[in-house]
Design a protein around this motif. Structure first.
Motif, PDB file in Angstrom:
ATOM      1  N   VAL A  65       0.851  -1.184   0.000  1.00 24.28           N
ATOM      2  CA  VAL A  65       0.000   0.000   0.000  1.00 24.28           C
ATOM      3  C   VAL A  65       0.885   1.232   0.000  1.00 24.28           C
ATOM      4  O   VAL A  65       1.757   1.391   0.864  1.00 24.28           O
ATOM      5  CB  VAL A  65      -0.911   0.035   1.253  1.00 24.28           C
ATOM      6  CG1 VAL A  65      -1.898   1.179   1.158  1.00 24.28           C
ATOM      7  CG2 VAL A  65      -1.639  -1.286   1.421  1.00 24.28           C
ATOM      8  N   ALA A  66       0.692   2.079  -0.983  1.00 24.88           N
ATOM      9  CA  ALA A  66       1.479   3.309  -1.056  1.00 24.88           C
ATOM     10  C   ALA A  66       0.558   4.463  -1.366  1.00 24.88           C
ATOM     11  O   ALA A  66      -0.470   4.295  -2.028  1.00 24.88           O
ATOM     12  CB  ALA A  66       2.567   3.182  -2.121  1.00 24.88           C
ATOM     13  N   GLY A  67       0.925   5.632  -0.879  1.00 24.57           N
ATOM     14  CA  GLY A  67       0.101   6.790  -1.179  1.00 24.57           C
ATOM     15  C   GLY A  67       0.291   7.887  -0.164  1.00 24.57           C
ATOM     16  O   GLY A  67       1.356   8.015   0.453  1.00 24.57           O
ATOM     17  N   ARG A  68      -0.772   8.627   0.013  1.00 20.85           N
ATOM     18  CA  ARG A  68      -0.665   9.831   0.809  1.00 20.85           C
ATOM     19  C   ARG A  68      -1.963  10.056   1.573  1.00 20.85           C
ATOM     20  O   ARG A  68      -3.049   9.836   1.038  1.00 20.85           O
ATOM     21  CB  ARG A  68      -0.449  10.976  -0.168  1.00 20.85           C
ATOM     22  CG  ARG A  68      -0.075  12.244   0.459  1.00 20.85           C
ATOM     23  CD  ARG A  68       0.471  13.148  -0.617  1.00 20.85           C
ATOM     24  NE  ARG A  68       1.302  14.146  -0.017  1.00 20.85           N
ATOM     25  CZ  ARG A  68       2.091  14.937  -0.716  1.00 20.85           C
ATOM     26  NH1 ARG A  68       2.163  14.814  -2.021  1.00 20.85           N
ATOM     27  NH2 ARG A  68       2.807  15.838  -0.091  1.00 20.85           N
ATOM     28  N   ILE A  69      -1.806  10.488   2.819  1.00 27.31           N
ATOM     29  CA  ILE A  69      -2.979  10.777   3.647  1.00 27.31           C
ATOM     30  C   ILE A  69      -2.854  12.202   4.166  1.00 27.31           C
ATOM     31  O   ILE A  69      -1.794  12.591   4.671  1.00 27.31           O
ATOM     32  CB  ILE A  69      -3.081   9.815   4.848  1.00 27.31           C
ATOM     33  CG1 ILE A  69      -3.075   8.363   4.375  1.00 27.31           C
ATOM     34  CG2 ILE A  69      -4.330  10.090   5.663  1.00 27.31           C
ATOM     35  CD1 ILE A  69      -2.913   7.360   5.509  1.00 27.31           C
TER      36      ILE A  69
END
Ligand code: ZN
Ligand code: ZN
Length: 171
Positions: free
Chosen positions: A49-53
């Motif tokens: 899981v990769a990304g931005r919050i």
């Protein structure tokens, strides 16, 4: 918010989420967040899981107790593993790399728990509404950011309450 594992193609799935969650377990889902997360299968039920919050929870300043919005913009990179993988391995030991591993159960991925955890990591242990916050007067309780007071204070505010006691004994 759950994602069905069967809906995730081999090349991965990117989801955009905008929701509210109960970040500090106080019974109110008051923290709005947005997240862009990609779930990529990496074999054996594992997902990267990769990304931005991004979120702006309200924190309480640990010096003056004022509530203030704290901006979080966190990059995420964690592994999701099926919970059954842990149960089935008898010689399982938590090593360093597994600290970035989250677990899921069943046929769905639930990003909420992962998002909550990542936000909590980003929240400072000792929140300050301003690095130069002067805090509250330990004697009279006045917010020293707004106005000074005439109390005699120890430099270590810890003894402030004690100095009130001393005054009482003098009388
Ligand atoms: Zn403060
Ligand atoms: Zn005072």
């Amino acid at each position: 918010m759950a994602i069905k594992i069967n809906d995730i193609p081999p090349e991965g799935l990117t989801v955009e989420l905008a929701h509210k969650l109960d970040l500090f377990d106080n019974g109110v889902a008051s923290t709005a967040f947005t997240a862009v997360l990609s779930f990529k299968p990496s074999g054996a039920g594992l997902f990267h899981v990769a990304g931005r919050i991004q979120a702006e929870p309200l924190l309480e300043c640990s010096r003056c107790l004022k509530t203030f919005p704290y901006r979080i913009d966190a990059e995420v990179s964690v592994e999701l593993a099926p919970a059954s993988a842990v149960e089935s391995s008898t010689d399982h030991e938590l090593d360093r790399s597994e600290l970035d591993t989250e677990f899921y159960q069943g046929e769905e991925l639930e990003p909420a728990a992962l998002i909550k955890e990542q936000l909590l990591i980003a929240v400072p242990m000792v929140p300050l509404h301003d690095v130069n916050c002067k805090g509250l007067c330990p004697v009279c309780g006045k917010d020293l950011n707004e106005a000074g007071c005439d109390c005699t204070r120890d430099d270590q505010g810890v003894f402030g309450a004690f100095s009130v006691l001393k005054d009482i004994f003098k009388k």
